[in-house]
Design an enzyme around this catalytic site. Structure first.
Site, PDB file in Angstrom:
ATOM      1  N   HIS A  89       0.813  -1.224   0.000  1.00  0.00           N
ATOM      2  CA  HIS A  89       0.000   0.000   0.000  1.00  0.00           C
ATOM      3  C   HIS A  89       0.837   1.260   0.000  1.00  0.00           C
ATOM      4  O   HIS A  89       0.411   2.284  -0.517  1.00  0.00           O
ATOM      5  CB  HIS A  89      -0.980  -0.020   1.165  1.00  0.00           C
ATOM      6  CG  HIS A  89      -2.187  -0.809   0.840  1.00  0.00           C
ATOM      7  ND1 HIS A  89      -2.561  -1.925   1.524  1.00  0.00           N
ATOM      8  CD2 HIS A  89      -3.059  -0.683  -0.177  1.00  0.00           C
ATOM      9  CE1 HIS A  89      -3.621  -2.430   0.959  1.00  0.00           C
ATOM     10  NE2 HIS A  89      -3.946  -1.704  -0.076  1.00  0.00           N
ATOM     11  N   ARG A 146     -16.416   2.188 -10.865  1.00  0.00           N
ATOM     12  CA  ARG A 146     -16.799   1.059  -9.995  1.00  0.00           C
ATOM     13  C   ARG A 146     -17.864   1.554  -9.022  1.00  0.00           C
ATOM     14  O   ARG A 146     -17.536   2.137  -7.988  1.00  0.00           O
ATOM     15  CB  ARG A 146     -15.585   0.560  -9.211  1.00  0.00           C
ATOM     16  CG  ARG A 146     -14.524  -0.162 -10.030  1.00  0.00           C
ATOM     17  CD  ARG A 146     -13.424  -0.693  -9.112  1.00  0.00           C
ATOM     18  NE  ARG A 146     -12.606  -1.700  -9.731  1.00  0.00           N
ATOM     19  CZ  ARG A 146     -11.399  -1.481 -10.262  1.00  0.00           C
ATOM     20  NH1 ARG A 146     -10.880  -0.265 -10.241  1.00  0.00           N
ATOM     21  NH2 ARG A 146     -10.721  -2.473 -10.795  1.00  0.00           N
ATOM     22  N   ARG A 192     -19.995   0.963 -14.631  1.00  0.00           N
ATOM     23  CA  ARG A 192     -20.266  -0.457 -14.417  1.00  0.00           C
ATOM     24  C   ARG A 192     -21.338  -0.583 -13.346  1.00  0.00           C
ATOM     25  O   ARG A 192     -21.204  -0.004 -12.267  1.00  0.00           O
ATOM     26  CB  ARG A 192     -19.004  -1.181 -13.942  1.00  0.00           C
ATOM     27  CG  ARG A 192     -19.326  -2.622 -13.565  1.00  0.00           C
ATOM     28  CD  ARG A 192     -18.098  -3.400 -13.243  1.00  0.00           C
ATOM     29  NE  ARG A 192     -17.583  -3.078 -11.928  1.00  0.00           N
ATOM     30  CZ  ARG A 192     -16.418  -3.545 -11.473  1.00  0.00           C
ATOM     31  NH1 ARG A 192     -15.656  -4.302 -12.246  1.00  0.00           N
ATOM     32  NH2 ARG A 192     -15.991  -3.242 -10.272  1.00  0.00           N
ATOM     33  N   GLU A 251     -14.827 -11.038 -18.328  1.00  0.00           N
ATOM     34  CA  GLU A 251     -14.072 -11.412 -17.130  1.00  0.00           C
ATOM     35  C   GLU A 251     -14.064 -12.922 -16.956  1.00  0.00           C
ATOM     36  O   GLU A 251     -13.359 -13.456 -16.111  1.00  0.00           O
ATOM     37  CB  GLU A 251     -14.715 -10.791 -15.886  1.00  0.00           C
ATOM     38  CG  GLU A 251     -14.838  -9.295 -15.974  1.00  0.00           C
ATOM     39  CD  GLU A 251     -15.272  -8.679 -14.662  1.00  0.00           C
ATOM     40  OE1 GLU A 251     -14.418  -8.227 -13.899  1.00  0.00           O
ATOM     41  OE2 GLU A 251     -16.501  -8.654 -14.403  1.00  0.00           O
ATOM     42  N   ASN A 296      -8.325  -8.472 -14.445  1.00  0.00           N
ATOM     43  CA  ASN A 296      -8.050  -9.002 -13.104  1.00  0.00           C
ATOM     44  C   ASN A 296      -8.848 -10.289 -12.887  1.00  0.00           C
ATOM     45  O   ASN A 296      -8.306 -11.324 -12.497  1.00  0.00           O
ATOM     46  CB  ASN A 296      -8.430  -7.992 -12.011  1.00  0.00           C
ATOM     47  CG  ASN A 296      -7.864  -6.611 -12.275  1.00  0.00           C
ATOM     48  OD1 ASN A 296      -6.846  -6.490 -12.931  1.00  0.00           O
ATOM     49  ND2 ASN A 296      -8.518  -5.585 -11.788  1.00  0.00           N
ATOM     50  N   ASP A 297     -10.147 -10.204 -13.145  1.00  0.00           N
ATOM     51  CA  ASP A 297     -10.967 -11.410 -12.972  1.00  0.00           C
ATOM     52  C   ASP A 297     -10.732 -12.401 -14.099  1.00  0.00           C
ATOM     53  O   ASP A 297     -10.784 -13.613 -13.879  1.00  0.00           O
ATOM     54  CB  ASP A 297     -12.454 -11.042 -12.883  1.00  0.00           C
ATOM     55  CG  ASP A 297     -12.834 -10.670 -11.455  1.00  0.00           C
ATOM     56  OD1 ASP A 297     -12.432 -11.407 -10.541  1.00  0.00           O
ATOM     57  OD2 ASP A 297     -13.506  -9.647 -11.264  1.00  0.00           O
ATOM     58  N   ARG A 313      -7.858 -14.446  -6.901  1.00  0.00           N
ATOM     59  CA  ARG A 313      -7.052 -13.215  -6.883  1.00  0.00           C
ATOM     60  C   ARG A 313      -6.734 -12.747  -5.469  1.00  0.00           C
ATOM     61  O   ARG A 313      -5.920 -11.839  -5.270  1.00  0.00           O
ATOM     62  CB  ARG A 313      -7.709 -12.106  -7.711  1.00  0.00           C
ATOM     63  CG  ARG A 313      -9.065 -11.679  -7.240  1.00  0.00           C
ATOM     64  CD  ARG A 313      -9.770 -10.854  -8.295  1.00  0.00           C
ATOM     65  NE  ARG A 313      -9.459  -9.441  -8.193  1.00  0.00           N
ATOM     66  CZ  ARG A 313     -10.166  -8.481  -8.789  1.00  0.00           C
ATOM     67  NH1 ARG A 313     -11.185  -8.791  -9.574  1.00  0.00           N
ATOM     68  NH2 ARG A 313      -9.853  -7.222  -8.659  1.00  0.00           N
ATOM     69  N   CYS A 365     -10.034  -2.567 -19.008  1.00  0.00           N
ATOM     70  CA  CYS A 365     -10.138  -1.727 -17.803  1.00  0.00           C
ATOM     71  C   CYS A 365      -9.537  -2.409 -16.586  1.00  0.00           C
ATOM     72  O   CYS A 365      -9.635  -1.899 -15.476  1.00  0.00           O
ATOM     73  CB  CYS A 365     -11.582  -1.321 -17.543  1.00  0.00           C
ATOM     74  SG  CYS A 365     -12.628  -2.705 -17.105  1.00  0.00           S
TER      75      CYS A 365
HETATM   76  C1  PEP Z   1     -11.362  -6.723 -13.411  1.00  0.00           C
HETATM   77  O1  PEP Z   1     -11.788  -7.768 -12.908  1.00  0.00           O
HETATM   78  O2  PEP Z   1     -10.365  -6.655 -14.163  1.00  0.00           O
HETATM   79  C2  PEP Z   1     -12.047  -5.437 -13.120  1.00  0.00           C
HETATM   80  C3  PEP Z   1     -11.729  -4.336 -13.757  1.00  0.00           C
HETATM   81  O3  PEP Z   1     -12.977  -5.444 -12.137  1.00  0.00           O
HETATM   82  P1  PEP Z   1     -12.623  -5.489 -10.560  1.00  0.00           P
HETATM   83  O4  PEP Z   1     -11.143  -5.359 -10.403  1.00  0.00           O
HETATM   84  O5  PEP Z   1     -13.393  -4.361  -9.950  1.00  0.00           O
HETATM   85  O6  PEP Z   1     -13.155  -6.843 -10.196  1.00  0.00           O
HETATM   86 MG    MG Z   2     -13.787  -7.778 -12.055  1.00  0.00          MG
END
Ligand code: PEP
Ligand code: MG
Length: 556
Positions: A186, A288, A325, A415, A438-439, A449, A486
């Site tokens: 952080h 978000r 979103r 995702e 990310n997902d 994750r 994103c």
């Molecule tokens: C992702 O999953 O890449 C994403 C942008 O959504 P979050 O990180 O909010 O799950």
């Molecule tokens: Mg996501």
């Protein structure tokens, strides 16, 4: 005498100033035994202290807003973790004082985290901070915290806790230096968000005497102790040169040969908008909205409250593009009133769009609020759903948008690997795709994750992930529609070039990354980016992919 220390530079720029150490850490409470009849009272004291610290962290979060709020709220949850509390109770029952029981229970948990891979190890500083706060409260001593100074200084600490850094005054803090931490800690994230230079993992930082003059180079990781005038001038000149190079790359994102690549910002609410505007974001690529839902664990925010928040963000980008979103609840972002409590595997359960389809009234209110917020504004509103698995999901979302009378483009996040594999079918229902890398990484590699032990597989440079990005981008091109990114992948300047080469049509990231991505993209042509993308996809591992792309772009 001038000496040089070497750490890891995690936030660009040069800071020159005097060392001020973070408030002293809490002392180890003595291990004294209490009589059994005092146990209940001690357990009550421990609980009170935990609740008070959690409430304080939540209040700090509300003040700070944005990304810092999410971090502080996660810390408040750590403080009240039922397993930790049960361990504290157990320790008191066998004779510990409340403060010693808290100290020992956190120490046991800390060991678990520290050994659990890079991501979780990065959360150790957050955990230590929570422990220090609870113990300080129980001992009746001042809370650990930022130095009390009205002169600008370089903040030096073992590691920085979000509860303090979130409220730092950037006009006083010239830079950060920490002995521990890494690029995902952080300290690093918050230094980048504040825009101050930072060096982490600097051995010997703790021994720097208070008031010592140091020069911190956040780009190279060098820290010069007692720098001479010549060194200071040299550092200032180098930093100015780098800054000029960044500043020279202004305006809309594009490759060296003019291929447009809109650079958009990821925001969590109105508090994040000024930084996005300052970074020259061409709009918002991911709003978000779940942060709006965190204030009340029992109810969704009212339509009026939502209209207000959405309008503030939409107004900041007149004529720009704002991609909102809809609520992404569940899994790592559970909401009491929506998320089933008894799922064996929440990441594979009812989350994202699935939650909203089970609670159509929540989706309807959100879409109606968005329609009202956009009324009369020239903004290009786009609305997308998280966790779309197939065409049926995409149709259900598009139908809900139409029923709410929303005049916007409707889109689907990619995702889940099924969405990338069948992107053309999903595009029969919606007008754009946005890759949540990310997902997408989590589900492609079956790697949670939140679990540090599998963080290797979360690397967005994995060629399999790049393949899914390419599939989605190709499908969108074939359908004449857009496909942005994103997820965090977009904020890595080198990877941003590869994503461009894979055919994505926009990149959205935390605002602090925008100038770096813009400047890097401007150095290469689209053909170079395409060659780098092909080289990365031909590799067999994330490391090789990165190396191959780097080699192509640097002309090796
Ligand atoms: C992702 O999953 O890449 C994403 C942008 O959504 P979050 O990180 O909010 O799950
Ligand atoms: Mg996501």
């Amino acid at each position: 005498m001038e000496t040089t220390l070497r750490g890891v530079g995690v936030s660009h720029g040069v800071a020159i100033g005097e060392v001020r150490h973070m408030g002293t850490a809490v002392l180890e409470p003595p291990a004294k035994q209490i009589p059994t009849e005092d146990a209940e009272r001690e357990q009550g004291r421990a609980r009170q202290a935990v609740d008070a610290v959690a409430a304080d962290l939540m209040a700090r979060g509300n003040l700070a807003g944005g990304e810092a709020q999410a971090v502080l709220e996660a810390q408040a949850m750590m403080a009240q973790d039922p397993e930790l509390m049960a361990d504290v109770d157990r320790r008191i029952a066998v004779g510990s004082t409340a403060e010693r029981a808290v100290y020992d229970a956190f120490a046991a948990y800390r060991e678990l985290l520290a050994g659990a891979g890079e991501y979780l190890a990065g959360r150790v500083a957050d955990l230590d901070d929570v422990r220090n706060r609870i113990v300080a409260r129980l001992l009746g001593v001042p809370m650990p915290g930022v130095p009390d100074s009205d002169q600008p200084y370089v903040l030096v600490a073992r590691d920085l806790a979000p509860a303090d850094t979130a409220l730092l005054d950037p006009s006083l803090v010239l830079g950060f230096v920490t002995e521990e931490g890494g690029p995902t800690s952080h300290s690093a994230i918050l230094a980048r968000a504040l825009g101050v230079p930072a060096v982490v993992a600097l051995p010997g930082a703790g021994e720097l005497a208070e008031g010592t003059m140091i020069a911190v180079d956040g780009s190279t990781g060098d820290v010069f102790v007692n720098p001479g005038e010549e060194k200071k001038a040299q550092l200032r000149a180098a930093a100015a040169e780098r800054k000029a190079a960044l500043a020279a790359a202004t305006g809309p994102g594009a490759t060296a040969d003019g291929h447009k690549m809109p650079l958009l910002a990821n925001v969590g609410g109105p508090a994040d908008v000024p930084a996005a505007v300052a970074a020259g974001a061409e709009g918002v690529g991911l709003f978000r909205t779940e942060f709006l839902f965190l204030d009340d664990s029992k109810n969704a925010p009212s339509e009026e409250k939502q209209v207000e928040a959405y309008r503030q963000v939409l107004e900041a980008f007149p004529e720009g593009r704002v991609v909102v979103r809809v609520l992404d609840a569940g899994a790592d972002k559970p909401l009491d009133f929506l998320t089933p409590a008894d799922e064996p595997n929440p990441a594979l359960g009812v989350r994202g769009l699935r939650t909203l389809l089970d609670h159509p009234e929540v989706l309807r209110t959100q879409l109606t609020a968005l329609a009202k917020a956009a009324e009369g504004l020239p903004v290009y509103l786009e609305v997308m759903a998280p966790m779309v698995a197939d065409r049926r999901d995409a149709k259900a979302f598009a139908d809900a948008c139409r029923e709410a009378g929303l005049r916007a483009k409707f889109g689907a996040m990619v995702e889940i690997p099924s969405a990338a594999l069948r992107a053309r079918s999903i595009l029969q229902e919606v007008e754009f795709l946005s890759l949540g890398t990310n997902d997408l990484a989590q589900y492609t590699f079956a790697a949670d994750r939140q679990v540090g032990a599998v963080s290797r597989l979360q690397d967005p440079w994995q060629p399999a992930l790049l393949d899914l990005v390419a599939l989605s981008a190709e499908a969108a091109r074939a359908e004449g529609k857009s496909c942005g990114v994103c997820g965090e992948a977009a904020s890595d300047p080198l990877l941003a070039c590869v994503l461009t080469g894979l055919g994505v049509t926009s990149l959205s990231m935390g605002s602090a990354s925008i100038p770096y991505v813009r400047a890097t993209l401007a150095k290469y042509t689209l053909a170079q980016c395409e060659r780098a993308a092909a080289a990365a996809r031909a590799a067999d591992s994330a490391e090789e992919a990165r190396g191959a792309a780097q080699a192509v772009l640097s002309g090796e």
